[in-house]
Scaffold this active site. Sequence first.
Site, PDB file in Angstrom:
ATOM      1  N   CYS A   1      21.595  54.430   2.378  1.00 39.59           N
ATOM      2  CA  CYS A   1      21.965  55.846   2.504  1.00 39.59           C
ATOM      3  C   CYS A   1      21.324  56.473   3.744  1.00 39.59           C
ATOM      4  CB  CYS A   1      21.550  56.593   1.248  1.00 39.59           C
ATOM      5  SG  CYS A   1      19.819  56.313   0.855  1.00 39.59           S
TER       6      CYS A   1
ATOM      7  N   THR B   1      28.393  61.177  -3.457  1.00 36.79           N
ATOM      8  CA  THR B   1      28.489  62.635  -3.580  1.00 36.79           C
ATOM      9  C   THR B   1      29.564  63.043  -4.587  1.00 36.79           C
ATOM     10  OG1 THR B   1      27.593  62.994  -1.383  1.00 36.79           O
ATOM     11  CG2 THR B   1      28.999  64.738  -2.242  1.00 36.79           C
TER      12      THR B   1
ATOM     13  N   THR C   1      30.550  61.402  -7.266  1.00 34.40           N
ATOM     14  CA  THR C   1      29.994  61.195  -8.615  1.00 34.40           C
ATOM     15  C   THR C   1      28.958  62.279  -8.917  1.00 34.40           C
ATOM     16  OG1 THR C   1      30.139  58.833  -8.096  1.00 34.40           O
ATOM     17  CG2 THR C   1      29.062  59.419 -10.154  1.00 34.40           C
TER      18      THR C   1
ATOM     19  N   GLU D   1      20.478  62.431  -5.659  1.00 29.85           N
ATOM     20  CA  GLU D   1      20.307  61.820  -4.332  1.00 29.85           C
ATOM     21  C   GLU D   1      21.655  61.232  -3.954  1.00 29.85           C
ATOM     22  OE1 GLU D   1      17.585  61.962  -2.607  1.00 29.85           O
ATOM     23  OE2 GLU D   1      16.302  62.789  -4.164  1.00 29.85           O
TER      24      GLU D   1
ATOM     25  N   LYS E   1      20.391  53.246 -16.403  1.00 28.58           N
ATOM     26  CA  LYS E   1      21.581  52.438 -16.132  1.00 28.58           C
ATOM     27  C   LYS E   1      21.616  52.023 -14.664  1.00 28.58           C
ATOM     28  CE  LYS E   1      25.923  53.253 -14.902  1.00 28.58           C
ATOM     29  NZ  LYS E   1      26.275  51.964 -14.306  1.00 28.58           N
TER      30      LYS E   1
ATOM     31  N   GLY F   1      23.501  58.103  -6.003  1.00 26.40           N
ATOM     32  CA  GLY F   1      24.820  57.502  -5.849  1.00 26.40           C
ATOM     33  C   GLY F   1      25.675  58.359  -4.932  1.00 26.40           C
TER      34      GLY F   1
ATOM     35  N   GLU G   1      31.467  59.417   4.829  1.00 25.53           N
ATOM     36  CA  GLU G   1      30.528  58.309   4.703  1.00 25.53           C
ATOM     37  C   GLU G   1      31.293  56.993   4.573  1.00 25.53           C
ATOM     38  OE1 GLU G   1      28.298  57.736   0.998  1.00 25.53           O
ATOM     39  OE2 GLU G   1      26.493  57.518   2.194  1.00 25.53           O
TER      40      GLU G   1
HETATM   41  P1  NAD Z   1      28.409  55.664  -7.334  1.00 22.20           P
HETATM   42  O1  NAD Z   1      28.303  57.136  -7.340  1.00 22.20           O
HETATM   43  O2  NAD Z   1      29.739  55.045  -7.447  1.00 22.20           O
HETATM   44  O3  NAD Z   1      27.560  55.021  -8.515  1.00 22.20           O
HETATM   45  C1  NAD Z   1      26.189  55.272  -8.674  1.00 22.20           C
HETATM   46  C2  NAD Z   1      25.826  55.074 -10.131  1.00 22.20           C
HETATM   47  O4  NAD Z   1      26.489  56.071 -10.903  1.00 22.20           O
HETATM   48  C3  NAD Z   1      26.281  53.737 -10.712  1.00 22.20           C
HETATM   49  O5  NAD Z   1      25.325  53.274 -11.628  1.00 22.20           O
HETATM   50  C4  NAD Z   1      27.564  54.112 -11.418  1.00 22.20           C
HETATM   51  O6  NAD Z   1      27.894  53.246 -12.469  1.00 22.20           O
HETATM   52  C5  NAD Z   1      27.223  55.484 -11.948  1.00 22.20           C
HETATM   53  N1  NAD Z   1      28.365  56.345 -12.239  1.00 22.20           N
HETATM   54  C6  NAD Z   1      29.623  56.279 -11.726  1.00 22.20           C
HETATM   55  N2  NAD Z   1      30.391  57.238 -12.286  1.00 22.20           N
HETATM   56  C7  NAD Z   1      29.622  57.933 -13.145  1.00 22.20           C
HETATM   57  C8  NAD Z   1      29.836  59.044 -14.003  1.00 22.20           C
HETATM   58  N3  NAD Z   1      31.017  59.627 -14.105  1.00 22.20           N
HETATM   59  N4  NAD Z   1      28.811  59.500 -14.737  1.00 22.20           N
HETATM   60  C9  NAD Z   1      27.589  58.935 -14.642  1.00 22.20           C
HETATM   61  N5  NAD Z   1      27.322  57.872 -13.856  1.00 22.20           N
HETATM   62  C10 NAD Z   1      28.323  57.373 -13.110  1.00 22.20           C
HETATM   63  O7  NAD Z   1      27.646  55.193  -6.026  1.00 22.20           O
HETATM   64  P2  NAD Z   1      27.536  53.711  -5.476  1.00 22.20           P
HETATM   65  O8  NAD Z   1      28.847  53.356  -4.870  1.00 22.20           O
HETATM   66  O9  NAD Z   1      26.935  52.832  -6.513  1.00 22.20           O
HETATM   67  O10 NAD Z   1      26.427  53.900  -4.339  1.00 22.20           O
HETATM   68  C11 NAD Z   1      26.718  54.261  -3.031  1.00 22.20           C
HETATM   69  C12 NAD Z   1      26.412  55.716  -2.791  1.00 22.20           C
HETATM   70  O11 NAD Z   1      25.064  56.004  -3.123  1.00 22.20           O
HETATM   71  C13 NAD Z   1      26.552  56.108  -1.339  1.00 22.20           C
HETATM   72  O12 NAD Z   1      27.226  57.338  -1.266  1.00 22.20           O
HETATM   73  C14 NAD Z   1      25.126  56.265  -0.871  1.00 22.20           C
HETATM   74  O13 NAD Z   1      24.934  57.141   0.219  1.00 22.20           O
HETATM   75  C15 NAD Z   1      24.477  56.786  -2.094  1.00 22.20           C
HETATM   76  N6  NAD Z   1      23.034  56.577  -2.033  1.00 22.20           N
HETATM   77  C16 NAD Z   1      22.215  57.653  -1.865  1.00 22.20           C
HETATM   78  C17 NAD Z   1      20.839  57.487  -1.775  1.00 22.20           C
HETATM   79  C18 NAD Z   1      19.918  58.646  -1.597  1.00 22.20           C
HETATM   80  O14 NAD Z   1      18.714  58.477  -1.772  1.00 22.20           O
HETATM   81  N7  NAD Z   1      20.398  59.836  -1.266  1.00 22.20           N
HETATM   82  C19 NAD Z   1      20.305  56.200  -1.891  1.00 22.20           C
HETATM   83  C20 NAD Z   1      21.170  55.124  -2.055  1.00 22.20           C
HETATM   84  C21 NAD Z   1      22.535  55.328  -2.136  1.00 22.20           C
END
Ligand code: NAD
Length: 477
Positions: free
Chosen positions: A280, A226, A228, A246, A171, A224, A381
Site C-alpha cells: 500500500c 477503499t 471495502t 487502513e 479474519k 484493505g 490504485e
Molecule cells: P479487500 O478490501 O478486497 O480485502 C481486505 C480484507 O477484507 C480481506 O480479508 C477480505 O476478505 C475482507 N473483506 C472483503 N469484503 C468484505 C466485507 N464486505 N466485509 C468485511 N470484510 C470484507 O482488499 P485486498 O484486495 O485484500 O487488499 C488490497 C488493498 O488493501 C489495496 O487497496 C491496498 O492499498 C490496501 N492496503 C492498505 C494498507 C494500509 O495500511 N493502508 C496496507 C495494505 C493493503
Amino acid sequence: MKILNYINGELKEPAAGAYLDNYDPSIGQVYGQVPDSDSTDVADAYKAATAAQKGWENTPAEEKFKVLNAIAEGIDAKREEFALAESRDQGKPLWLSRNEMIRAAQNFRFYATAAMQFASESHAMENRAINYTLRQSIGVVGCISPWNLPLYLFSWKIAPALAAGNAVVAKPSEFTPATAFLLSEVCIQAGLPKGVLNIVHGLGPKVGQAMVEHPKIKAISFTGGTVTGKYIAATAAPMFKKLSLELGGKNPNIIFADADLDKAVKTTVNTSFMNQGEICLCGSRLLIEESVYEEVKNALIEEVKKLTVGDPMNDSTRIGAIVSKPHYEKVKSYIELAQEEGGKVLIGGQTVHPEGKENGWYIQPTIIEGLKAECRTNQEEIFGPVITIMPFKNEAEALEIANGTEYGLAATFWTNDLKRAHRLASELEFGIVWVNCWLLRDLRTPFGGVKSSGVGREGGWEAMRFFTEPKNVCIAL
Ligand code: NAD
C-alpha cells in the site's frame, strides 16, 4: 495444505463443512483448501472470545507480556516454515517473506512491551478535583486483513488488540490464509488461553461481513481496499462501532534535482516494485524535476532491466507472482488503459512465463510515461508492478500533482534542501511522509492515511488507544 479455523483454542472444520480452493500463484494452480466459513463460525468465535475476554483483561500485564513474547518466539523458531508458506500462498520472493516473518514476530514483541508500559493520563483541577483516565479494554474486537503482506499486517492488528486486553475474532484474506493458520498452531503452543484469539477463514462478504454486522463485536480494525472500507464504514456506523480503516493509496515519489540521484534511483526501484508493487506504501506516481528528468528516467530503466521476474523460491528473483488471477487481470487491464489514455510503455508491460512455471501469474515491472496527472491511470490504485513517471517544473507543481488524488497514504520525496524538506513534509496531504528514504519504519510512530486512504492510525500508542475505551473518572477533593 488444508487450513482449519482456530476457535476456542482448537483447530476446527467450518460448521458447514465447506471449503474454498487456495491457489499457488507461482503456478496458477490449486494447492490447498481454505474453510468457507459463515456467520455460524463467526458466532462460535464470538462466543469463545466473550467467554475468555474478562479473564484475559484481568491477566497481569507481565503474563500478557510473556505469552505475546512466546508467540513471537514461536514465529521466530519456525521462520523458514512460515516464509515458505507465505511465498507459496502469496507469490512474493522467499527472501522478502523471510524479512516479513521477522517483522511479524517483532509486532508481537513490540506490543508485548506495550502491555507492560501502557499508561494513562491524570488531570488535576487545582484543589477542587482530580481526574484520571481509565483506559479499559473494549471487549471483543474484530481484525480483518488483506493479502499483500499477510502475516505482517495480520499480526500488526492482533498484537495490540491482545496487548490491550481484548479478545479477538480475526479474519485473514481468503487469498493468503496459510501463515494465519500456522500462527494458530504457534498460539496453542505458546499457551495463549483458549478463546482469547479466534481466527475464522473465508470470504470477505461472508465472514468479514458477519464480523462487521455482529452487534457485540464493538470495534473493527480493517486493512484493505477503499471500496471495502466504505462498505464496512456504512455497515458499522449505525451501530456506532469503533473503526480503524487502513485503505488504498496512489502514492507519489518525488525526485528533486538537488537530491542524491543515485540513491534516489536505487531506492525508487524498491519503492516502485517491491512485493510486485503490492504494498500500500509503494510509490506508483514518480514525479521527476524537469532538469534531471531524462537522466533519472534512463538510470531507472537501467536498474529495472536488472530485475528478475520469476519463481518466488529462487534467490535471484526480485519480482515474484501476482497474488491471484483476478488481480493479475486487473493489473494487465491498467497497462492497457494507460496505453489507451496515451501513455507510452518505456519498459515492461508484458506478462512473463518462466520456465516450469508457465501458468503462473507474472507481470514485468512496467514504467509508463506521457500521461496527464488527472487520467484514470494516475488517479486509481493499480497495486501491481506498474508506475507512471511525470516531469514537473518546480516545487509548487510537484506538490499540486502529489496532492491531486483522492488518496493520502504515503508520500516520498528526495531533496538535499533542508528548508524544502520541512516545508513540503508539512504541505503534503498524506499520513506518512518519507524524506530521502522509503519504508523506514519505527513501530512507535503513527501509521495510516488521510482522505480516501483511511481513518485512524495504527502503530505505537495509537493502536493501544484504538483498542481501549477511555473513561474519565473525576474525584472531588
Ligand atoms: P479487500 O478490501 O478486497 O480485502 C481486505 C480484507 O477484507 C480481506 O480479508 C477480505 O476478505 C475482507 N473483506 C472483503 N469484503 C468484505 C466485507 N464486505 N466485509 C468485511 N470484510 C470484507 O482488499 P485486498 O484486495 O485484500 O487488499 C488490497 C488493498 O488493501 C489495496 O487497496 C491496498 O492499498 C490496501 N492496503 C492498505 C494498507 C494500509 O495500511 N493502508 C496496507 C495494505 C493493503
